[in-house]
Design an enzyme around this catalytic site. Structure first.
Site, PDB file in Angstrom:
ATOM      1  N   SER A  60       1.079   6.701   2.316  1.00 21.50           N
ATOM      2  CA  SER A  60       1.726   7.731   3.145  1.00 21.50           C
ATOM      3  C   SER A  60       2.903   8.361   2.414  1.00 21.50           C
ATOM      4  O   SER A  60       3.603   7.702   1.632  1.00 21.50           O
ATOM      5  CB  SER A  60       2.224   7.113   4.453  1.00 21.50           C
ATOM      6  N   GLU A  87      -9.898  -1.488   5.769  1.00 23.49           N
ATOM      7  CA  GLU A  87      -8.693  -1.603   6.591  1.00 23.49           C
ATOM      8  C   GLU A  87      -9.053  -1.417   8.063  1.00 23.49           C
ATOM      9  O   GLU A  87      -8.544  -2.096   8.935  1.00 23.49           O
ATOM     10  CB  GLU A  87      -7.686  -0.537   6.138  1.00 23.49           C
ATOM     11  N   ASN A 142      -5.635   6.674  15.938  1.00 26.04           N
ATOM     12  CA  ASN A 142      -6.875   6.675  16.722  1.00 26.04           C
ATOM     13  C   ASN A 142      -7.357   8.093  17.023  1.00 26.04           C
ATOM     14  O   ASN A 142      -8.561   8.300  17.198  1.00 26.04           O
ATOM     15  CB  ASN A 142      -6.678   5.863  18.005  1.00 26.04           C
ATOM     16  N   GLU A 143      -6.439   9.061  17.060  1.00 28.22           N
ATOM     17  CA  GLU A 143      -6.886  10.450  17.249  1.00 28.22           C
ATOM     18  C   GLU A 143      -7.783  10.854  16.068  1.00 28.22           C
ATOM     19  O   GLU A 143      -8.846  11.452  16.246  1.00 28.22           O
ATOM     20  CB  GLU A 143      -5.687  11.415  17.344  1.00 28.22           C
ATOM     21  N   SER A 167       4.355  -1.022   4.115  1.00 24.92           N
ATOM     22  CA  SER A 167       4.611  -2.349   4.691  1.00 24.92           C
ATOM     23  C   SER A 167       4.805  -3.370   3.582  1.00 24.92           C
ATOM     24  O   SER A 167       4.072  -3.366   2.598  1.00 24.92           O
ATOM     25  CB  SER A 167       3.423  -2.806   5.548  1.00 24.92           C
ATOM     26  N   GLN A 206       0.874  -1.184   0.000  1.00 26.91           N
ATOM     27  CA  GLN A 206       0.000   0.000   0.000  1.00 26.91           C
ATOM     28  C   GLN A 206       0.910   1.233   0.000  1.00 26.91           C
ATOM     29  O   GLN A 206       1.662   1.439   0.956  1.00 26.91           O
ATOM     30  CB  GLN A 206      -0.878  -0.020   1.251  1.00 26.91           C
TER      31      GLN A 206
HETATM   32  C1  LIG Z   1       2.930  -0.683  11.517  1.00 24.12           C
HETATM   33  C2  LIG Z   1       2.608   0.377  10.487  1.00 24.12           C
HETATM   34  C3  LIG Z   1       2.364  -0.005   9.179  1.00 24.12           C
HETATM   35  C4  LIG Z   1       2.080   0.961   8.219  1.00 24.12           C
HETATM   36  N1  LIG Z   1       1.918   0.543   6.925  1.00 24.12           N
HETATM   37  C5  LIG Z   1       1.667   1.460   5.966  1.00 24.12           C
HETATM   38  C6  LIG Z   1       1.519   1.057   4.604  1.00 24.12           C
HETATM   39  O1  LIG Z   1       1.612  -0.133   4.279  1.00 24.12           O
HETATM   40  N2  LIG Z   1       1.294   1.999   3.669  1.00 24.12           N
HETATM   41  C7  LIG Z   1       1.171   3.318   3.977  1.00 24.12           C
HETATM   42  O2  LIG Z   1       0.930   4.109   3.094  1.00 24.12           O
HETATM   43  N3  LIG Z   1       1.342   3.757   5.256  1.00 24.12           N
HETATM   44  C8  LIG Z   1       1.578   2.850   6.261  1.00 24.12           C
HETATM   45  N4  LIG Z   1       1.763   3.259   7.562  1.00 24.12           N
HETATM   46  C9  LIG Z   1       1.759   4.695   7.862  1.00 24.12           C
HETATM   47  C10 LIG Z   1       0.523   5.161   8.604  1.00 24.12           C
HETATM   48  O3  LIG Z   1      -0.589   5.180   7.745  1.00 24.12           O
HETATM   49  C11 LIG Z   1       0.832   6.550   9.187  1.00 24.12           C
HETATM   50  O4  LIG Z   1       1.863   6.388  10.142  1.00 24.12           O
HETATM   51  C12 LIG Z   1      -0.365   7.158   9.858  1.00 24.12           C
HETATM   52  O5  LIG Z   1      -1.358   7.486   8.903  1.00 24.12           O
HETATM   53  C13 LIG Z   1       0.011   8.445  10.634  1.00 24.12           C
HETATM   54  O6  LIG Z   1       0.703   9.319   9.818  1.00 24.12           O
HETATM   55  P1  LIG Z   1       2.129   9.932  10.263  1.00 24.12           P
HETATM   56  O7  LIG Z   1       3.001   8.816  10.711  1.00 24.12           O
HETATM   57  O8  LIG Z   1       2.596  10.814   9.177  1.00 24.12           O
HETATM   58  O9  LIG Z   1       1.812  10.774  11.587  1.00 24.12           O
HETATM   59  P2  LIG Z   1       1.199  12.256  11.634  1.00 24.12           P
HETATM   60  O10 LIG Z   1       0.069  12.366  10.695  1.00 24.12           O
HETATM   61  O11 LIG Z   1       2.312  13.223  11.508  1.00 24.12           O
HETATM   62  O12 LIG Z   1       0.630  12.285  13.112  1.00 24.12           O
HETATM   63  C14 LIG Z   1       1.479  12.440  14.263  1.00 24.12           C
HETATM   64  C15 LIG Z   1       0.597  12.508  15.486  1.00 24.12           C
HETATM   65  O13 LIG Z   1      -0.264  13.667  15.410  1.00 24.12           O
HETATM   66  C16 LIG Z   1      -1.627  13.295  15.513  1.00 24.12           C
HETATM   67  N5  LIG Z   1      -2.450  14.123  14.633  1.00 24.12           N
HETATM   68  C17 LIG Z   1      -2.184  14.446  13.348  1.00 24.12           C
HETATM   69  N6  LIG Z   1      -3.168  15.216  12.842  1.00 24.12           N
HETATM   70  C18 LIG Z   1      -4.101  15.335  13.823  1.00 24.12           C
HETATM   71  C19 LIG Z   1      -5.378  15.979  13.911  1.00 24.12           C
HETATM   72  N7  LIG Z   1      -5.893  16.629  12.871  1.00 24.12           N
HETATM   73  N8  LIG Z   1      -6.068  15.859  15.093  1.00 24.12           N
HETATM   74  C20 LIG Z   1      -5.560  15.183  16.138  1.00 24.12           C
HETATM   75  N9  LIG Z   1      -4.344  14.564  16.120  1.00 24.12           N
HETATM   76  C21 LIG Z   1      -3.640  14.624  14.973  1.00 24.12           C
HETATM   77  C22 LIG Z   1      -1.675  11.846  15.058  1.00 24.12           C
HETATM   78  O14 LIG Z   1      -2.796  11.155  15.589  1.00 24.12           O
HETATM   79  C23 LIG Z   1      -0.351  11.289  15.595  1.00 24.12           C
HETATM   80  O15 LIG Z   1      -0.493  10.952  16.964  1.00 24.12           O
HETATM   81  C24 LIG Z   1       2.032   2.332   8.565  1.00 24.12           C
HETATM   82  C25 LIG Z   1       2.281   2.718   9.885  1.00 24.12           C
HETATM   83  C26 LIG Z   1       2.576   1.757  10.838  1.00 24.12           C
HETATM   84  C27 LIG Z   1       2.843   2.200  12.255  1.00 24.12           C
END
Ligand SMILES: Cc1cc2nc3c(=O)[nH]c(=O)nc-3n(C[C@H](O)[C@H](O)[C@H](O)COP(=O)(O)OP(=O)(O)OC[C@H]3O[C@@H](n4cnc5c(N)ncnc54)[C@H](O)[C@@H]3O)c2cc1C
Length: 382
Positions: free
Chosen positions: A128, A243, A366-367, A160, A125
């Site tokens: 991100s 998902e 979850n946020e 992943s 996928q």
């Molecule tokens: C085990 C694992 C597997 C994954 N596999 C894939 C994959 O296969 N393909 C893929 O594309 N992605 C994948 N991801 C990425 C995942 O989708 C992102 O990590 C996730 O969407 C969060 O984005 P970020 O890491 O950029 O964090 P950010 O978006 O930067 O968020 C950081 C923190 O800020 C909080 N936050 C951000 N915006 C808000 C808001 N508006 N209100 C309240 N809180 C907020 C978030 O909840 C989080 O706690 C994976 C992640 C993990 C941990």
């Protein structure tokens, strides 16, 4: 509601249980995040496919059995109960396939599903980006029109399985002048196509569970667009519902974990009525509650419903349940929890705990799910 399964479903459960007992690898497979482990997991998927158990709820012509969603849940219960290997094809099986069933063309279904069912093509996928996680609509990777298709450019991350996978599905900005949620196109591409660079990301354990994907004018044909160009957001929300809501984390996973927790409780001589005893009981109740909730979801889908924002409820519930189950196990193990080899049947808890911590992050944090629940289900003000 009658929660007893009918005789054919009981017979199906018995068949799955007997097949798994006879066919599961005698030793755990090497980690799926290594080249050898990835290949061994592919072989296992082919064995499942030969038994027509890889994708039971799909139509027969694609390798399934036309089984009901309830039978699929039964398969999942038996699979997790038996401790079956991680499904290396899960991104395809549980995310892309439901998306194709909802939005794909007949040609896409015929071409893509059979090799997906046998893990001949394993999918990643690619959503991100470094500047677009929670805020998925901020993606900057582009799809530019060319003869017969699109040229993809940009950077994806946290993908992943991409270190060893064959193909990927992702969102691309095809109209840079359009509003954020418009002008996005959902496209599939080959991870070994010219212009693709896959850079594995080593986790703390050193294994590349994720990869970054760099795209430099990578060609994707028109046949590899899902839905209409510019409609990518709508298609992506359909993937996200699966998902979060039904396919990626079925109740069988947590029922099996709760049963193992009860086994650990018994072995550790736990006292009824103690705080830890209550946590064990809560874990079992949580797993059972998620199972019943899922039966409700399946009944709604069978009645012609679709998965929408309700999926966020399930996602918050299963991810937090998983953390609680694993934390309780570590509490029961006490100081042994820090050992990688904690003894009979208890070895996996440390790894399970570490992975459970990712649950509140992947599939949308979850946020963000709580915001979806507040705004779209409860109608609270923005
Ligand atoms: C085990 C694992 C597997 C994954 N596999 C894939 C994959 O296969 N393909 C893929 O594309 N992605 C994948 N991801 C990425 C995942 O989708 C992102 O990590 C996730 O969407 C969060 O984005 P970020 O890491 O950029 O964090 P950010 O978006 O930067 O968020 C950081 C923190 O800020 C909080 N936050 C951000 N915006 C808000 C808001 N508006 N209100 C309240 N809180 C907020 C978030 O909840 C989080 O706690 C994976 C992640 C993990 C941990």
């Amino acid at each position: 509601m009658n929660l007893d399964h009918d005789p054919p479903t009981g017979a199906f459960r018995a068949e799955v249980r007997a097949w798994l007992a006879a066919s599961l690898p005698p030793e755990p497979l090497p980690s799926v995040n290594t080249a050898e482990g990835f290949a061994r997991h592919r072989e296992w998927e082919r064995a499942l496919a030969d038994a027509r158990l890889a994708v039971v709820s799909w139509p027969e012509r694609y390798g399934g059995r036309d089984a009901s969603l309830i039978e699929w849940l039964v398969f999942e219960e038996e699979y997790h109960r038996a401790g079956g290997p991680v499904r290396v094809g899960q991104n395809g099986l549980f995310l892309l396939a439901p998306t194709l069933f909802a939005h794909g063309t007949a040609e896409q279904l015929d071409r893509l599903l059979p090799p997906m069912a046998r893990a001949d093509e394993v999918w990643a996928q690619a959503w991100s980006e470094p500047g677009a996680g929670s805020d998925l609509a901020a993606i900057r990777s582009t799809a530019v029109r060319t003869e017969g298709g699109w040229l993809l450019s940009g950077q994806k991350t946290w993908s992943s399985r991409a270190a060893f996978a064959d193909r990927a599905f992702g969102l691309f900005r095809s109209d840079t002048g359009a509003e954020r949620h418009r002008g996005l196109t959902y496209l599939m591409f080959d991870l070994r196509a010219p212009g693709v660079t896959v850079r594995p990301i080593a986790q703390l354990d050193g294994e590349p569970g994720f990869a970054e994907i760099f795209l430099d004018d990578v060609f994707a044909g028109d046949a590899d667009v899902i839905g209409d160009p510019g409609e990518g957001w709508r298609v992506a929300m359909s993937t996200a519902s699966h998902e979060r809501g039904l396919s990626l984390r079925s109740p069988g996973r947590f029922l099996a974990a709760a049963d193992r927790l009860i086994g650990l409780w018994r072995r550790s001589g736990g006292q009824d009525g103690s705080a830890l005893g209550d946590q064990v009981a809560d874990a079992w109740i949580g797993a059972r509650a998620y199972q019943l909730h899922t039966f409700g979801t399946v009944a709604a889908l069978d009645a012609g419903g679709t998965l929408g924002a309700e999926a966020s409820l399930g996602k918050v519930f299963w991810s937090e349940l998983d953390v609680r189950i694993c934390e309780t196990a570590l509490d029961l193990l006490g100081p042994d929890a820090e050992l990688l080899d904690a003894g009979e049947d208890d070895d996996h808890w440390q790894a399970a705990y570490l992975f459970s911590l990712a649950g509140p992050i992947y599939a949308g944090t979850n946020e963000i799910q709580r915001t979806v629940i507040a705004e779209r289900l409860l109608g609270l003000p923005r």
